[in-house]
Design a protein around this motif. Structure first.
Motif, mmCIF file in Angstrom:
data_model
loop_
_atom_site.group_PDB
_atom_site.id
_atom_site.type_symbol
_atom_site.label_atom_id
_atom_site.label_comp_id
_atom_site.label_asym_id
_atom_site.label_seq_id
_atom_site.Cartn_x
_atom_site.Cartn_y
_atom_site.Cartn_z
ATOM 1 N N UNK A 30 0.995 -1.267 -0.091
ATOM 2 C CA UNK A 30 -0.080 -0.038 0.118
ATOM 3 C C UNK A 30 0.746 1.179 -0.014
ATOM 4 N N UNK A 31 0.593 2.202 1.076
ATOM 5 C CA UNK A 31 1.386 3.403 0.939
ATOM 6 C C UNK A 31 2.634 3.448 1.385
ATOM 7 N N UNK A 32 2.948 2.129 2.123
ATOM 8 C CA UNK A 32 4.514 1.883 2.726
ATOM 9 C C UNK A 32 4.541 2.464 3.933
ATOM 10 N N UNK A 33 3.518 3.127 4.530
ATOM 11 C CA UNK A 33 3.724 4.046 5.905
ATOM 12 C C UNK A 33 4.765 2.856 6.943
ATOM 13 N N UNK A 34 4.222 1.758 7.068
ATOM 14 C CA UNK A 34 4.992 0.839 7.963
ATOM 15 C C UNK A 34 6.550 0.657 7.473
ATOM 16 N N UNK A 66 -0.915 -6.166 5.953
ATOM 17 C CA UNK A 66 -2.086 -5.241 5.903
ATOM 18 C C UNK A 66 -2.767 -5.439 4.631
ATOM 19 N N UNK A 67 -3.903 -6.433 4.782
ATOM 20 C CA UNK A 67 -4.555 -6.820 3.741
ATOM 21 C C UNK A 67 -5.849 -5.923 3.524
ATOM 22 N N UNK A 68 -6.407 -5.949 2.502
ATOM 23 C CA UNK A 68 -7.885 -5.298 2.430
ATOM 24 C C UNK A 68 -8.707 -5.711 3.421
ATOM 25 N N UNK A 69 -8.959 -4.719 4.321
ATOM 26 C CA UNK A 69 -9.904 -5.130 5.488
ATOM 27 C C UNK A 69 -11.198 -5.663 5.193
ATOM 28 N N UNK A 70 -11.810 -6.663 5.800
ATOM 29 C CA UNK A 70 -13.105 -7.122 5.827
ATOM 30 C C UNK A 70 -13.939 -6.085 6.185
ATOM 31 N N UNK A 71 -14.921 -5.914 5.549
ATOM 32 C CA UNK A 71 -15.749 -4.760 5.749
ATOM 33 C C UNK A 71 -16.611 -4.872 7.125
ATOM 34 N N UNK A 72 -16.948 -4.015 7.861
ATOM 35 C CA UNK A 72 -17.662 -4.068 9.340
ATOM 36 C C UNK A 72 -19.123 -3.784 9.086
ATOM 37 N N UNK A 73 -19.592 -3.334 7.777
ATOM 38 C CA UNK A 73 -21.069 -3.131 7.534
ATOM 39 C C UNK A 73 -21.161 -3.044 5.940
ATOM 40 N N UNK A 74 -22.129 -3.004 5.353
ATOM 41 C CA UNK A 74 -22.369 -2.907 4.004
ATOM 42 C C UNK A 74 -21.901 -1.627 3.562
ATOM 43 N N UNK A 75 -22.014 -0.545 4.208
ATOM 44 C CA UNK A 75 -21.599 0.792 3.734
ATOM 45 C C UNK A 75 -20.347 0.941 3.860
ATOM 46 N N UNK A 76 -19.522 0.383 4.633
ATOM 47 C CA UNK A 76 -18.089 0.527 4.810
ATOM 48 C C UNK A 76 -17.306 -0.530 3.880
ATOM 49 N N UNK A 77 -18.083 -0.927 3.028
ATOM 50 C CA UNK A 77 -17.288 -1.788 2.203
ATOM 51 C C UNK A 77 -16.255 -1.042 1.282
ATOM 52 N N UNK A 78 -15.119 -1.259 1.670
ATOM 53 C CA UNK A 78 -14.226 -0.722 0.718
ATOM 54 C C UNK A 78 -12.907 -1.741 0.431
ATOM 55 N N UNK A 79 -13.078 -2.397 -0.819
ATOM 56 C CA UNK A 79 -11.803 -3.243 -0.971
ATOM 57 C C UNK A 79 -11.166 -3.078 -2.539
ATOM 58 N N UNK A 80 -11.771 -2.071 -3.227
ATOM 59 C CA UNK A 80 -11.741 -1.869 -4.639
ATOM 60 C C UNK A 80 -10.063 -1.156 -5.097
ATOM 61 N N UNK A 81 -9.121 -1.554 -4.281
ATOM 62 C CA UNK A 81 -7.665 -1.123 -4.728
ATOM 63 C C UNK A 81 -7.128 -1.677 -5.962
#
Length: 269
Positions: free
Chosen positions: A6-10, A164-179
Motif C-alpha cells: 500500500x502506501x508503505x507507511x510501516x 495489511x490486507x484489504x480489510x473485511x468490511x464491518x458493514x455494507x456501507x463501509x465496504x471498501x476493497x476496490x484497490x
C-alpha cells in the motif's frame, strides 16, 4: 517484508527507526502502485519533471473550475487507457492521488480509476523532497508485484512480516476493497490465515492488521475464531476517509501476531 505494501507507511517507519535493517521486500497485487515505487526507485528526476509540468498547468487553472475539472478528467482517462510509458503512468497516478476526492484510490471491475475530482485549492502535486527521500529509502528495498503468497520464497526465521490486507468490511456501507479489480473475499481472508500458519511454521515473526467486526456486531467473531491460536489485540485506530467529515474518528482494529511476547520482541529489534 510487506506482502500488501500500500502506501508503505510501516515500511518507511521501519527503515527510519531501524537503520540496521539490511534488506526489505515489498509486494502488492496493484501493478499501477508497484510501478510508482519502481519509477521512484529508478527514475526520480524524470518523474519530478513530469509532475512539475502537471502542477504548473493545474495551478494555471486555479480560477477556472470548469477548465480544471476538464483537465483532471483528461488525465484520469489517460491513466485508465494505460498506454503511456511507465514514468508518465506513475506521474498520472500521483497527480490523481493529489487532486482526487479525499486522496482516495478506487477502481471498478474493469480496473478503471473512478474517483471524482477533489476540492483542493492548491495541492502539492510535485513534492520533490519527498520523492527523493523515498528514492533514498528504496535503495535497500526489493520490489515485487503479485499475490501475497509470492513472498513465501523469501521467508526464513530471521524475517519479520507485516501484513495489511484489504480489510473485511464491518458493514455494507463501509465496504471498501476496490484497490484493484480483484475482490478480497472471505475465502481470501481464510487463505491469508493459512498463509500466516505457513509463516509461523517457517519460524518467522508476523503481525497482521484487520478490521474489528465487533465494532458493529459484538457477536461477529470471524477473526477471533479464525486466528484463535494466535495473539489478538484490539487497538484504537483513527479513520481519515469518510464522505461525512464528522464521521471520521476512532474505531477498534485488530492486531494479530504469532509472537506471544511482542513488546519484548520489538524492544529486541
Amino acid at each position: 517484508i510487506e506482502p500488501f505494501v500500500g502506501s508503505g507507511a510501516v515500511l518507511f517507519w521501519m527503515l527510519k527507526n531501524f537503520p540496521t535493517i539490511k534488506t526489505a521486500i515489498i509486494n502488492d497485487i496493484n501493478n499501477d502502485l508497484i510501478n510508482v515505487y519502481k519509477v521512484i526507485a529508478n527514475n526520480p528526476q524524470k518523474l519530478i519533471s513530469i509532475l512539475e509540468n502537471y502542477q504548473k498547468r493545474y495551478y494555471e487553472l486555479e480560477n477556472n473550475e470548469e477548465a480544471k475539472k476538464e483537465y483532471y478528467y483528461q488525465q484520469r482517462d489517460l491513466f485508465n487507457r494505460r498506454q503511456e510509458d511507465e514514468i508518465t503512468h506513475a506521474a498520472l497516478f500521483i497527480f490523481l492521488n493529489k487532486t482526487c476526492f479525499n486522496g482516495l484510490y478506487r477502481v471498478n471491475s474493469k480496473n478503471e480509476f473512478n474517483v471524482p475530482i477533489g476540492k483542493y485549492k492548491h495541492p502539492k502535486i510535485c513534492d520533490k523532497e519527498n520523492i527523493m527521500a523515498v528514492n533514498a529509502a528504496l535503495k535497500k528495498v526489493e520490489i515485487l508485484c503479485g499475490d501475497f503468497e509470492k513472498i513465501l520464497d523469501y521467508v526464513d526465521e530471521t524475517t519479520f512480516v507485516y501484513l495489511d490486507p484489504p480489510y473485511k468490511p464491518i458493514s455494507k456501507t463501509s465496504s471498501f476493497q476496490s484497490y484493484t479489480m480483484f475482490d478480497f473475499t472471505d475465502k481470501d481472508q481464510i487463505r491469508l490465515k493459512n498463509f500466516c500458519k505457513k509463516l509461523d511454521d517457517l519460524g518467522c515473526t508476523w503481525i497482521l492488521s484487520n478490521s474489528d467486526l465487533t465494532n458493529i456486531n459484538s457477536n461477529d467473531l470471524f477473526f477471533d475464531n479464525l486466528y484463535s491460536e494466535f495473539l489478538i489485540k484490539r487497538v484504537n485506530a483513527k479513520r481519515f476517509i469518510n464522505a461525512v467529515g464528522n464521521k471520521r474518528g476512532s474505531l477498534k482494529e485488530l492486531l494479530i501476531t504469532n509472537q506471544k511476547n511482542i513488546k519484548e520482541y520489538a524492544e529486541g529489534l
